[in-house]
Scaffold this motif. Sequence first.
Motif, PDB file in Angstrom:
ATOM      1  N   SER A  40       0.842  -1.197   0.000  1.00  0.00           N
ATOM      2  CA  SER A  40       0.000   0.000   0.000  1.00  0.00           C
ATOM      3  C   SER A  40       0.870   1.237   0.000  1.00  0.00           C
ATOM      4  CB  SER A  40      -0.830   0.028   1.297  1.00  0.00           C
ATOM      5  OG  SER A  40      -2.173  -0.043   0.995  1.00  0.00           O
ATOM      6  N   GLN A 146     -21.018  -5.131  -7.586  1.00  0.00           N
ATOM      7  CA  GLN A 146     -21.758  -4.758  -8.802  1.00  0.00           C
ATOM      8  C   GLN A 146     -21.194  -3.466  -9.391  1.00  0.00           C
ATOM      9  OE1 GLN A 146     -25.625  -4.696  -7.010  1.00  0.00           O
ATOM     10  NE2 GLN A 146     -26.040  -6.849  -7.449  1.00  0.00           N
ATOM     11  N   HIS A 200      -3.075  -7.096  -5.874  1.00  0.00           N
ATOM     12  CA  HIS A 200      -2.435  -7.612  -4.660  1.00  0.00           C
ATOM     13  C   HIS A 200      -2.443  -9.145  -4.676  1.00  0.00           C
ATOM     14  CE1 HIS A 200      -1.704  -4.037  -2.365  1.00  0.00           C
ATOM     15  NE2 HIS A 200      -2.948  -3.626  -2.410  1.00  0.00           N
TER      16      HIS A 200
ATOM     17  N   SER B  40     -21.600 -11.545  -4.771  1.00  0.00           N
ATOM     18  CA  SER B  40     -21.933 -10.128  -4.944  1.00  0.00           C
ATOM     19  C   SER B  40     -23.444  -9.966  -5.022  1.00  0.00           C
ATOM     20  CB  SER B  40     -21.339  -9.627  -6.269  1.00  0.00           C
ATOM     21  OG  SER B  40     -20.391  -8.664  -6.018  1.00  0.00           O
ATOM     22  N   GLY B  41     -23.967  -8.969  -4.338  1.00  0.00           N
ATOM     23  CA  GLY B  41     -25.388  -8.688  -4.435  1.00  0.00           C
ATOM     24  C   GLY B  41     -26.262  -9.587  -3.584  1.00  0.00           C
ATOM     25  N   GLN B  90     -17.411  -0.673   3.448  1.00  0.00           N
ATOM     26  CA  GLN B  90     -16.818  -1.278   2.252  1.00  0.00           C
ATOM     27  C   GLN B  90     -16.172  -0.208   1.361  1.00  0.00           C
ATOM     28  OE1 GLN B  90     -19.685  -3.712   0.166  1.00  0.00           O
ATOM     29  NE2 GLN B  90     -18.175  -4.563  -1.220  1.00  0.00           N
ATOM     30  N   SER B 143      -3.579   6.628  -0.665  1.00  0.00           N
ATOM     31  CA  SER B 143      -3.822   5.489  -1.544  1.00  0.00           C
ATOM     32  C   SER B 143      -5.067   4.738  -1.041  1.00  0.00           C
ATOM     33  CB  SER B 143      -2.614   4.559  -1.520  1.00  0.00           C
ATOM     34  OG  SER B 143      -2.611   3.777  -0.331  1.00  0.00           O
ATOM     35  N   GLY B 144      -5.589   3.833  -1.901  1.00  0.00           N
ATOM     36  CA  GLY B 144      -6.788   3.069  -1.543  1.00  0.00           C
ATOM     37  C   GLY B 144      -6.616   2.303  -0.238  1.00  0.00           C
ATOM     38  N   GLY B 145      -5.470   1.626  -0.117  1.00  0.00           N
ATOM     39  CA  GLY B 145      -5.213   0.845   1.094  1.00  0.00           C
ATOM     40  C   GLY B 145      -5.072   1.722   2.323  1.00  0.00           C
ATOM     41  N   GLN B 146      -4.450   2.891   2.164  1.00  0.00           N
ATOM     42  CA  GLN B 146      -4.286   3.825   3.294  1.00  0.00           C
ATOM     43  C   GLN B 146      -5.654   4.317   3.766  1.00  0.00           C
ATOM     44  OE1 GLN B 146      -1.667   6.566   1.347  1.00  0.00           O
ATOM     45  NE2 GLN B 146       0.184   5.465   1.956  1.00  0.00           N
ATOM     46  N   GLU B 167     -15.836  -6.118   4.461  1.00  0.00           N
ATOM     47  CA  GLU B 167     -14.685  -6.416   3.595  1.00  0.00           C
ATOM     48  C   GLU B 167     -13.494  -5.521   3.936  1.00  0.00           C
ATOM     49  OE1 GLU B 167     -17.696  -7.521  -0.044  1.00  0.00           O
ATOM     50  OE2 GLU B 167     -15.538  -7.682  -0.316  1.00  0.00           O
ATOM     51  N   GLY B 170     -10.068  -5.749   1.534  1.00  0.00           N
ATOM     52  CA  GLY B 170     -10.181  -5.885   0.072  1.00  0.00           C
ATOM     53  C   GLY B 170      -9.082  -5.178  -0.717  1.00  0.00           C
ATOM     54  N   ASN B 171      -8.572  -4.062  -0.200  1.00  0.00           N
ATOM     55  CA  ASN B 171      -7.551  -3.315  -0.942  1.00  0.00           C
ATOM     56  C   ASN B 171      -6.173  -3.400  -0.318  1.00  0.00           C
ATOM     57  OD1 ASN B 171      -8.306  -1.987  -3.392  1.00  0.00           O
ATOM     58  ND2 ASN B 171      -9.889  -0.981  -2.200  1.00  0.00           N
ATOM     59  N   LEU B 172      -5.959  -4.400   0.549  1.00  0.00           N
ATOM     60  CA  LEU B 172      -4.669  -4.519   1.217  1.00  0.00           C
ATOM     61  C   LEU B 172      -3.877  -5.707   0.689  1.00  0.00           C
ATOM     62  CD1 LEU B 172      -5.808  -3.876   4.907  1.00  0.00           C
ATOM     63  CD2 LEU B 172      -4.822  -2.231   3.312  1.00  0.00           C
ATOM     64  N   HIS B 173      -2.562  -5.576   0.730  1.00  0.00           N
ATOM     65  CA  HIS B 173      -1.663  -6.676   0.414  1.00  0.00           C
ATOM     66  C   HIS B 173      -1.809  -7.757   1.501  1.00  0.00           C
ATOM     67  CE1 HIS B 173       1.670  -8.422  -1.652  1.00  0.00           C
ATOM     68  NE2 HIS B 173       2.354  -8.549  -0.532  1.00  0.00           N
ATOM     69  N   GLN B 176      -0.478  -7.005   5.044  1.00  0.00           N
ATOM     70  CA  GLN B 176      -1.260  -6.012   5.785  1.00  0.00           C
ATOM     71  C   GLN B 176      -2.628  -6.570   6.179  1.00  0.00           C
ATOM     72  OE1 GLN B 176      -0.647  -3.208   2.595  1.00  0.00           O
ATOM     73  NE2 GLN B 176       0.177  -1.707   4.032  1.00  0.00           N
ATOM     74  N   HIS B 200     -14.876 -11.935   1.528  1.00  0.00           N
ATOM     75  CA  HIS B 200     -14.862 -12.862   0.394  1.00  0.00           C
ATOM     76  C   HIS B 200     -13.725 -13.875   0.575  1.00  0.00           C
ATOM     77  CE1 HIS B 200     -17.888 -11.271  -2.240  1.00  0.00           C
ATOM     78  NE2 HIS B 200     -17.360 -10.075  -2.284  1.00  0.00           N
TER      79      HIS B 200
END
Lengths: 227, 227
Positions: A40, A146, A200, B40-41, B90, B143-146, B167, B170-173, B176, B200
């Motif tokens: 990140s 989605q 990732h 999803s959904g 999320q 950043s997204g993860g931050q 979730e 979802g955006n972490l390595h 992390q 997920h």
Amino acid sequence: MISLKNISKYYPAGFGRVYVLRNISLDIAEGEFVSIMGPSGSGKSTLLHILGLLEEPSEGEYLFLDTPVQKLSEKRRTDLHRNHIGFVFQAYHLIDELTVYENIETPLLYKGMSSSERKSRVADLLDRFNIVGKKDLFPNQLSGGQQQLVGIARAVAARPRVIFADEPTGNLHSDQAKEIMELFKKLNQEDGVTIVQVTHSDVNAAYGNRILNLKDGWLESTPVPTL
Amino acid sequence: MISLKNISKYYPAGFGRVYVLRNISLDIAEGEFVSIMGPSGSGKSTLLHILGLLEEPSEGEYLFLDTPVQKLSEKRRTDLHRNHIGFVFQAYHLIDELTVYENIETPLLYKGMSSSERKSRVADLLDRFNIVGKKDLFPNQLSGGQQQLVGIARAVAARPRVIFADEPTGNLHSDQAKEIMELFKKLNQEDGVTIVQVTHSDVNAAYGNRILNLKDGWLESTPVPTL
Ligand SMILES: Nc1ncnc2c1ncn2[C@@H]1O[C@H](COP(=O)(O)OP(=O)(O)OP(=O)(O)O)[C@@H](O)[C@H]1O
Ligand SMILES: Nc1ncnc2c1ncn2[C@@H]1O[C@H](COP(=O)(O)OP(=O)(O)OP(=O)(O)O)[C@@H](O)[C@H]1O
Ligand SMILES: [Mg+2]
Ligand SMILES: [Mg+2]
């Protein structure tokens, strides 16, 4: 097709600068499938935005399809982006005031297609991504996954030559993530589309032919390990 | 501690309704660590929002800490949320006009803490999440993860009794992501915090004692498989 030379990106901080990308040089040939990985904050999204003509570097040169990008006006850069590039954003960036249908249709409006050609292309994408029932809803009425799928549909809609995808499966279940990666693989192998993804996931990275590792803004390159 | 009876959620669609949650009944005891999984959904975020007192069901009853929630005014529901709940969204939902420091401090403002107590708590969290250098930046400079880490720091700041996490990695390595799951495990096992996460990832789900599977708004429950 894509050539970065000594690219740096920094922001002012106090009396100095914080470097996000440092002296990056890399070449991507047409038809490659490249993955960018790293922790990140290592600069992946920043690099992808520069590659996708959405952001300018602080220093260095960028040749995109043999055109020196830093010499172009913002209008010319936007044209290039619209004509050749599909971009999947990490945070989706769907247009809240447009329906799912209209969001996916947006890139097609610059392509000189007839209204019925656009209609048929959007219908095909809605069907392929299994979101026909959502076409008249707005982004804030969709689940996270989605919204991610709509972002991907929009990026591939105009059949671009290059797809830049920033963590395209972060909010998807593994079956759906696999479908997206299989779609990218198909576009790459059957249609010759160049794909540059930030991910990732080692599973996703294995779909490509090359991995670029970013760390504190520095770059290293390794071939894809066989899993 | 948490008890849902015959909870349904639907939205108007044409002349009918689209059901997002159907007849959900479940109990969560204090100190449990529960994972909600599904495609999803399937209604996971919707269910978490109802559990976190951020949304009302269309039908059914919800007992939170023995209080029948559907009878409460919106003000009372907001108080309950602020006093007992930490929520990781999320899509992060950080406040764009506040700095990282101010975003993390927000839940502490309702706790009657002194200014120096708040300062020490926020400093401790910035340090633990390795984002001290970002404290004066705004969310759109991260950043997204931050952004995801700031969302998690904010959720745990006021030491809530229950954490709902949608979730959270979802955006972490993966390294992390592991740190975040270890933090949740510690809060659960050492401080008795009840944790309900949507995920997920089978790896993340294995940290809990129970998995609830959602499919088309219906619920099934299974003990955690040993991986
Ligand atoms: N305002 C609304 N109007 C119509 N449908 C809605 C609305 N809000 C949510 N939905 C629908 O509710 C369903 C469930 O959404 P939810 O966000 O709970 O899914 P989820 O399980 O969290 O999915 P994901 O894993 O993609 O995050 C979706 O199909 C969505 O389109
Ligand atoms: N406007 C800005 N001002 C200051 N710093 C910024 C700004 N925009 C981005 N940054 C910094 O640039 C760094 C890299 O950001 P970037 O979004 O490229 O990371 P990333 O590798 O994509 O991370 P992630 O995996 O979390 O998405 C971050 O440390 C971020 O704080
Ligand atoms: Mg990023
Ligand atoms: Mg969700």
